[in-house]
Motif scaffolding. Structure first.
Motif, PDB file in Angstrom:
ATOM      1  N   VAL A   1       0.845  -1.189   0.000  1.00 19.71           N
ATOM      2  CA  VAL A   1       0.000   0.000   0.000  1.00 19.71           C
ATOM      3  C   VAL A   1       0.888   1.250   0.000  1.00 19.71           C
ATOM      4  CG1 VAL A   1      -1.731   1.308   1.284  1.00 19.71           C
ATOM      5  CG2 VAL A   1      -1.870  -1.196   1.192  1.00 19.71           C
TER       6      VAL A   1
ATOM      7  N   GLN B   1      -2.528   5.583  -3.347  1.00 18.05           N
ATOM      8  CA  GLN B   1      -3.570   4.567  -3.213  1.00 18.05           C
ATOM      9  C   GLN B   1      -4.320   4.688  -1.894  1.00 18.05           C
ATOM     10  OE1 GLN B   1      -1.269   1.017  -3.384  1.00 18.05           O
ATOM     11  NE2 GLN B   1      -0.858   1.129  -5.579  1.00 18.05           N
TER      12      GLN B   1
ATOM     13  N   MET C   1       4.751   4.941  -7.570  1.00 15.82           N
ATOM     14  CA  MET C   1       3.396   4.455  -7.329  1.00 15.82           C
ATOM     15  C   MET C   1       2.706   4.060  -8.627  1.00 15.82           C
ATOM     16  SD  MET C   1       2.090   6.906  -4.188  1.00 15.82           S
ATOM     17  CE  MET C   1       2.369   8.451  -5.047  1.00 15.82           C
ATOM     18  N   LYS C   2       2.913   4.842  -9.664  1.00 18.41           N
ATOM     19  CA  LYS C   2       2.275   4.515 -10.943  1.00 18.41           C
ATOM     20  C   LYS C   2       2.946   3.308 -11.594  1.00 18.41           C
ATOM     21  CE  LYS C   2       0.365   9.087 -11.544  1.00 18.41           C
ATOM     22  NZ  LYS C   2       0.283  10.331 -12.347  1.00 18.41           N
TER      23      LYS C   2
ATOM     24  N   ARG D   1       1.463   0.382  -9.718  1.00 17.68           N
ATOM     25  CA  ARG D   1       0.085   0.128 -10.122  1.00 17.68           C
ATOM     26  C   ARG D   1       0.036  -0.541 -11.496  1.00 17.68           C
ATOM     27  NH1 ARG D   1      -4.285   4.636  -8.869  1.00 17.68           N
ATOM     28  NH2 ARG D   1      -3.837   3.759  -6.805  1.00 17.68           N
TER      29      ARG D   1
ATOM     30  N   ILE E   1      -9.023   6.062  -3.650  1.00 17.82           N
ATOM     31  CA  ILE E   1      -8.027   6.200  -2.581  1.00 17.82           C
ATOM     32  C   ILE E   1      -8.624   5.645  -1.294  1.00 17.82           C
ATOM     33  CG2 ILE E   1      -6.644   7.817  -1.230  1.00 17.82           C
ATOM     34  CD1 ILE E   1      -6.810   9.730  -3.667  1.00 17.82           C
ATOM     35  N   GLN E   2      -7.935   4.699  -0.673  1.00 21.00           N
ATOM     36  CA  GLN E   2      -8.443   4.067   0.547  1.00 21.00           C
ATOM     37  C   GLN E   2      -8.221   4.972   1.745  1.00 21.00           C
ATOM     38  OE1 GLN E   2      -6.159   0.999   2.784  1.00 21.00           O
ATOM     39  NE2 GLN E   2      -7.877  -0.351   2.301  1.00 21.00           N
TER      40      GLN E   2
END
Length: 483
Positions: free
Chosen positions: A47, A110, A474-475, A478, A149-150
């Motif tokens: 995460v 995320q 991050m991208k 993902r 987004i969590q």
């Protein structure tokens, strides 16, 4: 507001690789490179998040039914804040949350760990719930979920309602029940959408600096004040978890601790003993009751008069995750005048790298903390819920703030995260501190941790190279690419 979004999108527009939106080649060259070949790969379900806290970013301290917190009172006391600023406006996130959520989405985060302001939800600390305050968090949560987004909510990040402080605050045992009522109100409203909940942020730090040294709110001093606050924080953590579990079975419940390796400043036996006492007050004063149902032997007698039957069972409430805030180690010396176990900070080893605040830098220390949790505390699922660095940032150039030292700090700690996972530590994610430059407690607005710059006069948001670097990673994660 749209202009801030446009600046970010412009900075990300000139991409070197179609699958990886990057800053321009010149901007990328001035920042740190991508993780080098051979870096341990982080798991696909790792995460990637950012953290903030309510008083540090929200502002709007008299709007929507909110009443004062201990930090409102403390910050408005002359001489308490280094630059004389307050959190009255801070990042104005209360009004600008939609743009900030859009910014997080554009960067590729995320997950987002934020805190609720107790005095916004229950202005008097107990009694009536303020619907308008919960409406704000409703809007924030819905905006996060709309961007994929969590949300992770923290119930308490140091901003106790002043009304409760006037009833004894964390020195009053009744606060464990007040906190459970607050948890019930907040989770009852948001728990259908927010699943991970952290009870407290850094209870040992709040007890030490707010109730022992007195340089944080509420400004209390002395060993007796510290011990009472620390025990009641631990107790409230347990009552909050029990209240949350009684409400819903689908939540993931935990708490957030500041953990760090503690080293003696010298090999003098007095310094070695002082380091052990400091470690107990900073680290194991929370860990041992939570995981083993007892206080550290060094201070068990000090806490014994406060511990009533059933307290330790309440504190030992099972958790689903542990949040760890990690910044660096401490080097401790014997100090007979220090209230905190006759221990205080000593000199750093020669050539130790430091941040602007003088905090030593050691990514290996994060591995050591996680290994200790693995070996001594049952290897609980862990999220690094804060990690970041304060530096003197230059003015933006071409819409980006170049912060290579912060970028390298983040890079090194992500490498350490991969190493810890490879060594069997149950590390599940990383939340950078912080999304935004903010009101940095007693330092005010003069010290910056954000991966996005905030001009406090105009409220302009400007990405930093560290934020764009994280965006790359991050991208890539993902997209299923190796970082």
């Amino acid at each position: 507001m749209l202009r801030r979004r446009d600046l970010l999108l412009s900075a990300l527009a000139a991409a070197s690789l179609p699958a990886l939106p990057l800053p321009t080649r010149a901007q990328t060259a001035a920042a740190a490179p991508l993780l080098p070949a051979g870096t341990p790969r982080l798991p696909a379900d790792f995460v990637w998040g950012a953290s903030t806290s309510a008083y540090q970013i929200e502002g709007a301290v008299t709007e929507g039914g909110r009443k004062p917190s201990i930090w409102d009172v403390f910050a408005h006391t002359p001489g308490r804040i280094a630059d004389g600023t307050t959190g009255d406006v801070a990042c104005d996130h209360y009004h600008r949350y939609a743009d900030d959520v859009a910014l997080m989405g554009d960067l590729g985060f995320q997950a987002y760990r934020f805190s609720l302001a107790w005095p916004r939800v229950m202005p008097e600390g107990t009694g009536p719930v303020n619907a308008a305050g919960l409406d704000f968090y409703d809007r924030l949560v819905d905006s996060l979920l709309a961007r994929g987004i969590q949300p992770m909510a923290c119930l308490y990040h140091w901003d106790l309602p002043q009304a409760l402080q006037e009833r004894g605050g964390w020195r009053n045992r009744d606060i464990a029940h007040w906190f459970a009522d607050y948890a019930t109100a907040a989770i009852g409203r948001l728990g259908d959408r927010v699943k991970p909940w952290a009870m407290l942020n850094e209870p040992s730090v709040h007890a030490i600096f707010g109730h022992g040294f007195g340089n944080h709110a509420p400004g209390l001093t002395g060993w007796d004040s510290y011990v009472k606050a620390q025990h009641h924080l631990n107790l409230a953590q347990g009552t909050g978890i029990a209240a949350a579990r009684a409400l819903r079975a689908d939540l993931k419940l935990g708490t957030v601790l500041s953990l760090q390796p503690i080293f003696p400043a010298s090999q003098d036996p007095a310094d070695i003993a002082a380091a052990a006492r400091f470690d107990a007050c900073w680290n194991t004063i929370n860990l041992d009751p939570l995981f083993h149902g007892r206080y550290p032997d060094l201070f068990a007698e000090d806490f014994a008069p406060l511990v009533k039957p059933g307290d330790l069972e309440t504190i030992r409430a099972p958790i689903d995750f542990l949040g760890v805030n990690y910044y660096g180690p401490s080097y401790i010396k014997h100090d007979p005048n220090a209230f905190l176990g006759q221990a205080s900070w000593g000199a750093l080893p020669p050539n130790t790298p430091q941040t602007l605040l003088g905090w030593p830098i050691s990514a290996q220390g994060m591995v050591d903390v996680l290994a200790r949790l693995r070996d001594a505390y049952g290897n609980p699922p862990v999220f690094i819920t804060e990690n970041g660095a304060c530096y003197e940032d230059p003015a933006p150039v071409d819409g980006v703030v170049q912060d290579p030292a912060r970028t390298e700090y983040i890079r090194a700690h992500l490498v350490a995260a991969g190493q810890a996972i490879a060594q069997g530590c149950a590390l599940k994610g990383y939340y950078v501190w912080s999304l935004l430059d903010n009101f940095e407690w007693a330092e005010g607005e003069r010290r910056r941790f954000g991966v996005v710059r905030v001009d406090f006069a105009s409220q302009q948001r400007t990405p930093k190279a560290s934020g764009l670097y994280l965006s790359q990673l991050m991208k890539a994660a993902r997209a299923g690419a190796a970082p």
